[in-house]
Design an enzyme around this catalytic site. Structure first.
Site: not given
Length: 380
Positions: A246, A241-243
């Site tokens: 970003a 999810i973080e990637r």
């Protein structure tokens, strides 16, 4: 992939919020090396921007994933990378595991105020000897009755000096490697927690980043997110999810950079004509614009797959790798075409150049993305 009128209206709302609540203060926050999260986040929370896809039972909007894509693209146009990153930590890095695996009690106590923006949160995984190699973390939580006693350090923690609570990845057993880790919610008001130092970064300066110390911090056993011992696996899902977050923002910041460079080159004259009349310059900017189209199309394919319930590990890995590389190309080109003015701190290009570099490091370095892809594609 098609955006509806509701999506388009939402995009306008987010752009207006960014222009009103962030852009006028960016320079001030950059100089201060921090932005007031406890002032900004409640404003964003009131508009639903910190819990777009979360369950309305906890204050979320229950919106589809495209609303998150739009938010990332518009936040990235604010003129400083640190603020979107800090917002992303709150909405898409520290809370996904809590929302997916957390108990009802934990969600009510921590997820609700995080979505509302009344509490600031952070994700604490990286350590001095364990950055992209998460399996090497040493921070340890030892069970003592109904509590864990937490000891260790964490490094490069976004929102680290302002967070009210953190999702901390720690070892809760003596198993090595990726086994025996758990995600724990740790309140920063707990005795034994301290900020060792606020870090001075090359870029993303409006976002506070810290080194943290945990000395015999007592954490209720009930603060374990999900299943004890499954923290590594839960964190890997959270990294995806973080990637995605970003990568989604990169086309917005890159397009803004090309727009500003285009407008400058139409006005700046050299050798008796505007620089934009130089064919090499025009072709290079067109080439970068085409590459932005490609990564944005990939981002939308990733979003579509995510909404269909597919595993987006490969999509997110490719997106993170390619948007990071493209952002560096765009930043370098824009600075080059601005010339000496672009190298000055007073010009936006210098900040963009510094901020863009992090995308290929944070959240998993390019080399880690290549390692993941090599494994997925059988190149090992």
């Amino acid at each position: 992939m098609r955006f509806t009128e509701e999506h388009n209206a939402f995009r306008k709302m987010v752009r207006d919020v960014v222009e009103r609540e962030i852009v006028p203060f960016v320079d001030e926050w950059e100089k201060a090396g921090i932005f007031p999260a406890h002032e900004l986040f409640p404003k964003l929370g009131e508009l639903g921007l910190l819990g777009l896809e979360y369950d309305p039972a906890y204050g979320g909007q229950g919106a589809d994933h495209l609303f998150t894509v739009i938010t990332c693209e518009e936040l990235a146009r604010c003129g400083a990378g640190g603020i979107p990153m800090a917002i992303g930590v709150q909405s898409s890095m520290a809370t996904p595991s809590l929302a997916r695996f957390g108990s009802e009690e934990l969600k009510q106590k921590y997820l609700v105020p995080a979505i509302a923006g009344t509490q600031v949160c952070s994700i604490a995984v990286t350590e001095s000897g364990a950055g992209s190699d998460v399996a090497s973390i040493r921070t340890k939580a030892v069970r003592d009755g109904d509590e864990f006693v937490l000891n260790g350090t964490k490094l490069y923690i976004t929102n680290g000096t302002q967070a009210d609570w953190m999702c901390v990845l720690a070892r809760t057993s003596d198993e090595g490697g990726y086994r025996g880790m758990s995600q724990l919610i740790v309140e920063t008001s707990s005795p034994g927690f301290s900020v060792s130092r606020k870090l001075d970064k090359l870029g993303q300066r409006s976002s506070d980043t810290a080194e943290l110390l945990f000395e015999d911090v007592r954490v209720p056993a009930a603060n374990v997110i999900g299943t004890e011992g499954r923290g590594f696996q839960q964190q890997m899902s959270q990294f995806v999810i973080e990637r995605m977050f970003a990568a989604y923002g990169s086309p917005g910041s890159c397009r803004r950079a090309l727009e500003k460079t285009r407008d400058y080159l139409k006005q700046r004259e050299a050798f008796g004509k505007p620089l934009m009349q130089n064919q090499y310059i025009a072709f290079r900017l067109a080439e970068l614009s085409a590459q932005i189209d490609l990564v944005q199309a990939h981002n939308y394919a990733c979003a579509e797959a995510y909404m269909a319930g597919e595993d987006t590990t490969r999509y997110a890995t490719v997106a993170k790798l390619m948007t990071g590389r493209l952002a560096r190309q765009v930043a370098d080109t824009c600075m080059q075409f601005y010339g000496g003015m672009g190298y000055m701190e007073e010009t936006w290009t210098s900040r963009f150049f510094r901020d863009s570099r992090l995308l290929s490091i944070g959240g998993g370095a390019d080399e880690v993305m290549l390692q993941v892809l090599a494994q997925l594609d059988g190149f090992t």
